[in-house]
Design an enzyme around this catalytic site. Structure first.
Site, PDB file in Angstrom:
ATOM      1  N   ARG A 145       8.818   1.558   2.962  1.00 13.67           N
ATOM      2  CA  ARG A 145       8.917   2.556   1.887  1.00 13.67           C
ATOM      3  C   ARG A 145      10.212   2.442   1.103  1.00 13.67           C
ATOM      4  O   ARG A 145      10.372   3.087   0.075  1.00 13.67           O
ATOM      5  CB  ARG A 145       8.869   3.971   2.494  1.00 13.67           C
ATOM      6  CG  ARG A 145       7.786   4.197   3.521  1.00 13.67           C
ATOM      7  CD  ARG A 145       6.471   4.561   2.912  1.00 13.67           C
ATOM      8  NE  ARG A 145       6.480   5.684   2.025  1.00 13.67           N
ATOM      9  CZ  ARG A 145       5.890   6.858   2.286  1.00 13.67           C
ATOM     10  NH1 ARG A 145       5.295   7.056   3.434  1.00 13.67           N
ATOM     11  NH2 ARG A 145       5.878   7.813   1.389  1.00 13.67           N
ATOM     12  N   TRP A 200       0.828  -1.217   0.000  1.00  8.34           N
ATOM     13  CA  TRP A 200       0.000   0.000   0.000  1.00  8.34           C
ATOM     14  C   TRP A 200       0.863   1.269   0.000  1.00  8.34           C
ATOM     15  O   TRP A 200       0.777   2.107  -0.912  1.00  8.34           O
ATOM     16  CB  TRP A 200      -0.965  -0.013   1.207  1.00  8.34           C
ATOM     17  CG  TRP A 200      -1.830   1.204   1.332  1.00  8.34           C
ATOM     18  CD1 TRP A 200      -2.164   2.091   0.340  1.00  8.34           C
ATOM     19  CD2 TRP A 200      -2.480   1.688   2.518  1.00  8.34           C
ATOM     20  NE1 TRP A 200      -2.986   3.073   0.848  1.00  8.34           N
ATOM     21  CE2 TRP A 200      -3.197   2.857   2.169  1.00  8.34           C
ATOM     22  CE3 TRP A 200      -2.536   1.236   3.847  1.00  8.34           C
ATOM     23  CZ2 TRP A 200      -3.951   3.586   3.094  1.00  8.34           C
ATOM     24  CZ3 TRP A 200      -3.286   1.954   4.764  1.00  8.34           C
ATOM     25  CH2 TRP A 200      -3.988   3.114   4.393  1.00  8.34           C
ATOM     26  N   ARG A 236      -5.455   9.431  11.728  1.00  6.87           N
ATOM     27  CA  ARG A 236      -6.891   9.239  11.520  1.00  6.87           C
ATOM     28  C   ARG A 236      -7.421   8.134  12.423  1.00  6.87           C
ATOM     29  O   ARG A 236      -8.617   7.941  12.537  1.00  6.87           O
ATOM     30  CB  ARG A 236      -7.172   8.823  10.059  1.00  6.87           C
ATOM     31  CG  ARG A 236      -6.899   9.884   9.022  1.00  6.87           C
ATOM     32  CD  ARG A 236      -7.274   9.387   7.620  1.00  6.87           C
ATOM     33  NE  ARG A 236      -6.465   8.257   7.178  1.00  6.87           N
ATOM     34  CZ  ARG A 236      -6.953   7.092   6.770  1.00  6.87           C
ATOM     35  NH1 ARG A 236      -8.249   6.887   6.733  1.00  6.87           N
ATOM     36  NH2 ARG A 236      -6.150   6.126   6.372  1.00  6.87           N
ATOM     37  N   TYR A 255      -5.356   0.441  -3.792  1.00  4.96           N
ATOM     38  CA  TYR A 255      -4.075   1.110  -3.522  1.00  4.96           C
ATOM     39  C   TYR A 255      -3.610   1.808  -4.800  1.00  4.96           C
ATOM     40  O   TYR A 255      -3.027   1.188  -5.701  1.00  4.96           O
ATOM     41  CB  TYR A 255      -3.005   0.126  -3.029  1.00  4.96           C
ATOM     42  CG  TYR A 255      -3.420  -0.651  -1.784  1.00  4.96           C
ATOM     43  CD1 TYR A 255      -4.396  -0.162  -0.921  1.00  4.96           C
ATOM     44  CD2 TYR A 255      -2.842  -1.868  -1.459  1.00  4.96           C
ATOM     45  CE1 TYR A 255      -4.779  -0.873   0.210  1.00  4.96           C
ATOM     46  CE2 TYR A 255      -3.212  -2.577  -0.331  1.00  4.96           C
ATOM     47  CZ  TYR A 255      -4.195  -2.078   0.494  1.00  4.96           C
ATOM     48  OH  TYR A 255      -4.576  -2.782   1.610  1.00  4.96           O
TER      49      TYR A 255
HETATM   50  N1  LIG Z   1      -7.229  -4.970   4.448  1.00  4.61           N
HETATM   51  C1  LIG Z   1      -7.153  -3.718   4.786  1.00  4.61           C
HETATM   52  O1  LIG Z   1      -8.170  -3.026   4.973  1.00  4.61           O
HETATM   53  C2  LIG Z   1      -5.797  -3.096   4.973  1.00  4.61           C
HETATM   54  C3  LIG Z   1      -5.667  -1.847   5.611  1.00  4.61           C
HETATM   55  C4  LIG Z   1      -4.380  -1.333   5.790  1.00  4.61           C
HETATM   56  C5  LIG Z   1      -3.277  -2.052   5.342  1.00  4.61           C
HETATM   57  N2  LIG Z   1      -3.440  -3.237   4.697  1.00  4.61           N
HETATM   58  C6  LIG Z   1      -2.275  -4.032   4.191  1.00  4.61           C
HETATM   59  O2  LIG Z   1      -1.318  -4.161   5.219  1.00  4.61           O
HETATM   60  C7  LIG Z   1      -0.059  -3.626   4.790  1.00  4.61           C
HETATM   61  C8  LIG Z   1       0.691  -3.054   5.960  1.00  4.61           C
HETATM   62  O3  LIG Z   1      -0.069  -2.101   6.683  1.00  4.61           O
HETATM   63  P1  LIG Z   1       0.287  -0.553   6.745  1.00  4.61           P
HETATM   64  O4  LIG Z   1       1.097  -0.186   5.578  1.00  4.61           O
HETATM   65  O5  LIG Z   1      -1.001   0.150   7.026  1.00  4.61           O
HETATM   66  O6  LIG Z   1       1.116  -0.405   8.088  1.00  4.61           O
HETATM   67  P2  LIG Z   1       2.466  -1.004   8.700  1.00  4.61           P
HETATM   68  O7  LIG Z   1       2.945  -2.145   7.929  1.00  4.61           O
HETATM   69  O8  LIG Z   1       2.183  -1.190  10.139  1.00  4.61           O
HETATM   70  O9  LIG Z   1       3.468   0.236   8.570  1.00  4.61           O
HETATM   71  C9  LIG Z   1       4.188   0.445   7.400  1.00  4.61           C
HETATM   72  C10 LIG Z   1       4.909   1.799   7.457  1.00  4.61           C
HETATM   73  O10 LIG Z   1       5.740   1.909   8.605  1.00  4.61           O
HETATM   74  C11 LIG Z   1       6.962   2.589   8.254  1.00  4.61           C
HETATM   75  N3  LIG Z   1       8.055   1.618   8.454  1.00  4.61           N
HETATM   76  C12 LIG Z   1       8.116   0.338   8.003  1.00  4.61           C
HETATM   77  N4  LIG Z   1       9.239  -0.263   8.397  1.00  4.61           N
HETATM   78  C13 LIG Z   1       9.912   0.633   9.125  1.00  4.61           C
HETATM   79  C14 LIG Z   1      11.148   0.577   9.817  1.00  4.61           C
HETATM   80  N5  LIG Z   1      11.886  -0.519   9.848  1.00  4.61           N
HETATM   81  N6  LIG Z   1      11.537   1.696  10.474  1.00  4.61           N
HETATM   82  C15 LIG Z   1      10.793   2.811  10.456  1.00  4.61           C
HETATM   83  N7  LIG Z   1       9.615   2.927   9.823  1.00  4.61           N
HETATM   84  C16 LIG Z   1       9.170   1.836   9.167  1.00  4.61           C
HETATM   85  C17 LIG Z   1       6.839   2.988   6.784  1.00  4.61           C
HETATM   86  O11 LIG Z   1       6.276   4.297   6.666  1.00  4.61           O
HETATM   87  P3  LIG Z   1       7.131   5.660   6.872  1.00  4.61           P
HETATM   88  O12 LIG Z   1       8.535   5.406   6.461  1.00  4.61           O
HETATM   89  O13 LIG Z   1       6.427   6.648   6.002  1.00  4.61           O
HETATM   90  O14 LIG Z   1       6.986   5.988   8.320  1.00  4.61           O
HETATM   91  C18 LIG Z   1       5.835   1.973   6.275  1.00  4.61           C
HETATM   92  O15 LIG Z   1       5.135   2.400   5.151  1.00  4.61           O
HETATM   93  C19 LIG Z   1      -0.433  -2.616   3.694  1.00  4.61           C
HETATM   94  O16 LIG Z   1       0.645  -2.354   2.825  1.00  4.61           O
HETATM   95  C20 LIG Z   1      -1.562  -3.360   3.014  1.00  4.61           C
HETATM   96  O17 LIG Z   1      -1.028  -4.356   2.160  1.00  4.61           O
HETATM   97  C21 LIG Z   1      -4.682  -3.780   4.528  1.00  4.61           C
END
Ligand SMILES: NC(=O)c1ccc[n+]([C@@H]2O[C@H](COP(=O)([O-])OP(=O)(O)OC[C@H]3O[C@@H](n4cnc5c(N)ncnc54)[C@H](OP(=O)(O)O)[C@@H]3O)[C@@H](O)[C@H]2O)c1
Length: 330
Positions: A281, A21, A219, A58
């Site tokens: 990212r 995403w 949010r 996405y």
């Molecule tokens: N089914 C649904 O309704 C739904 C909803 C949401 C997500 N999803 C899926 O779940 C996936 C993951 O969820 P998410 O993207 O919402 O949240 P997440 O995986 O909890 O957080 C990802 C974000 O955290 C930061 N990050 C990642 N690794 C890091 C590290 N090692 N150190 C520092 N910052 C780091 C990055 O953003 P920054 O660098 O900008 O901080 C990254 O984009 C999505 O890509 C999607 O495929 C599904």
């Protein structure tokens, strides 16, 4: 990387899934350089992550497109999990949505096709029937759901068209599914794939107070309804959220495990959890996160994390919708 065999399918998914995403930038995420996105996907593959989660929503197909661009030649070695949006759940519409997904992904099959959010306006049994037809035609290999609460899961259980997974928001700062959804998934044999497993970066410790969190990421129901992009009517629990983060940070220092890795490993130690879908990212973030799959946590450490995060779990309650008070998780 350890694999998990999804029921009602021949799919073996990696226990860490790369979430596609954030790599499209824009809504929720802001500017993103495509070179970083492609490098992040390739790094995930190089680290043994073989499963990739995307959705038409996405970037309006841009995420599916990027995945094809990065890993097209590896198609046979990877598992693609994509999603159809709730507006497309009428049988004729979901078939068209699937065709669009296949075109964006430049492939002739999607491994796991998921219903993104419930749509109570369209009879679920008809949508599940259409998914089974897509499967019979070889366009998808298996199907699953996402954000499905107890009532929708009950319908799935009664159906003869069997789902393989339920994708839900679950992390140390958001344990709502533990009240009734996770127990039902466990008893129905529906593995959970956890999204936002590091709470969109909060669980890496990169933000030390609510004021540092960008509005589009604030949010969620952790933050006050006064945040400009909020779609809930709650006061939030910002102080408790950041107290909890600080306690997890202390524990991660004591255990000498980076906080994000500890948070991902905690999820993989929970009963009923097949995989954590984590976004990244750039290649460096992905490489760091991938190390979590190998971490074995002691029962004492898991229990300490449960204790630290319990007050926040209680404050946010059983609503498994991260963003809205009137839960769409039904
Ligand atoms: N089914 C649904 O309704 C739904 C909803 C949401 C997500 N999803 C899926 O779940 C996936 C993951 O969820 P998410 O993207 O919402 O949240 P997440 O995986 O909890 O957080 C990802 C974000 O955290 C930061 N990050 C990642 N690794 C890091 C590290 N090692 N150190 C520092 N910052 C780091 C990055 O953003 P920054 O660098 O900008 O901080 C990254 O984009 C999505 O890509 C999607 O495929 C599904």
């Amino acid at each position: 990387m350890e694999k998990f065999a999804l029921p009602n399918s021949e799919l073996e998914i990696s226990r860490l899934i790369f979430g596609c995403w954030a790599i499209v930038g824009g809504f929720n995420w802001g500017p993103q350089d495509e070179r970083d996105s492609l490098a992040a996907i390739k790094m995930a593959y190089d680290q043994g992550i073989t499963t990739f989660d995307t959705a038409e929503a996405y970037g309006g197909g841009a995420s599916e497109d990027l995945l094809a661009k990065a890993l097209g030649e590896k198609r046979k070695d990877i598992i693609i999990a994509s999603k159809a949006g709730p507006a497309d759940f009428a049988p004729e519409d979901i078939k068209k949505a699937c065709e669009r997904g296949l075109k964006n992904l430049k492939t002739d099959y999607i491994d796991l096709y998921q219903l993104h959010w419930p749509n109570p306006e369209i009879p679920l049994e008809e949508t599940l029937g259409a998914l089974q037809e897509l499967r019979n035609e070889g366009k998808i290999r298996a199907f699953g759901v996402s954000n499905f609460g107890n009532k929708s899961l009950e319908t799935c259980k009664k159906s003869s068209f069997k789902i393989s997974s339920n994708q839900m928001a679950y992390n140390l700062l958001f344990r709502a599914i533990e009240y009734s959804i996770l127990p039902q998934c466990i008893s129905d044999g529906v593995p959970v794939l956890c999204y936002s497993p590091i709470m969109q970066g909060l669980l890496t410790g990169k933000f030390s107070s609510e004021t540092e969190v960008p509005d589009d990421r604030a949010r969620t129901r952790h933050f006050t309804k006064e945040r400009p992009q909020s779609r809930h009517q709650e006061d939030g629990c910002e102080e408790l959220t950041f107290q909890t983060i600080s306690q997890i940070k202390d524990l991660s220092k004591e255990a000498n495990i980076p906080m994000g890795n500890l948070s991902l490993a905690w999820l993989l130690h929970q009963e009923g959890i097949a995989a954590a879908i984590v976004g990244g990212r750039n290649a460096a973030q992905v490489r760091k996160n991938a190390a979590s799959a190998q971490l074995a946590l002691t029962p004492a450490l898991v229990a300490a994390l449960n204790d630290i995060t319990r007050p926040l779990k209680e404050a946010l309650g059983p609503n498994a919708d991260l963003w809205q008070s009137e839960s769409r998780v039904v």
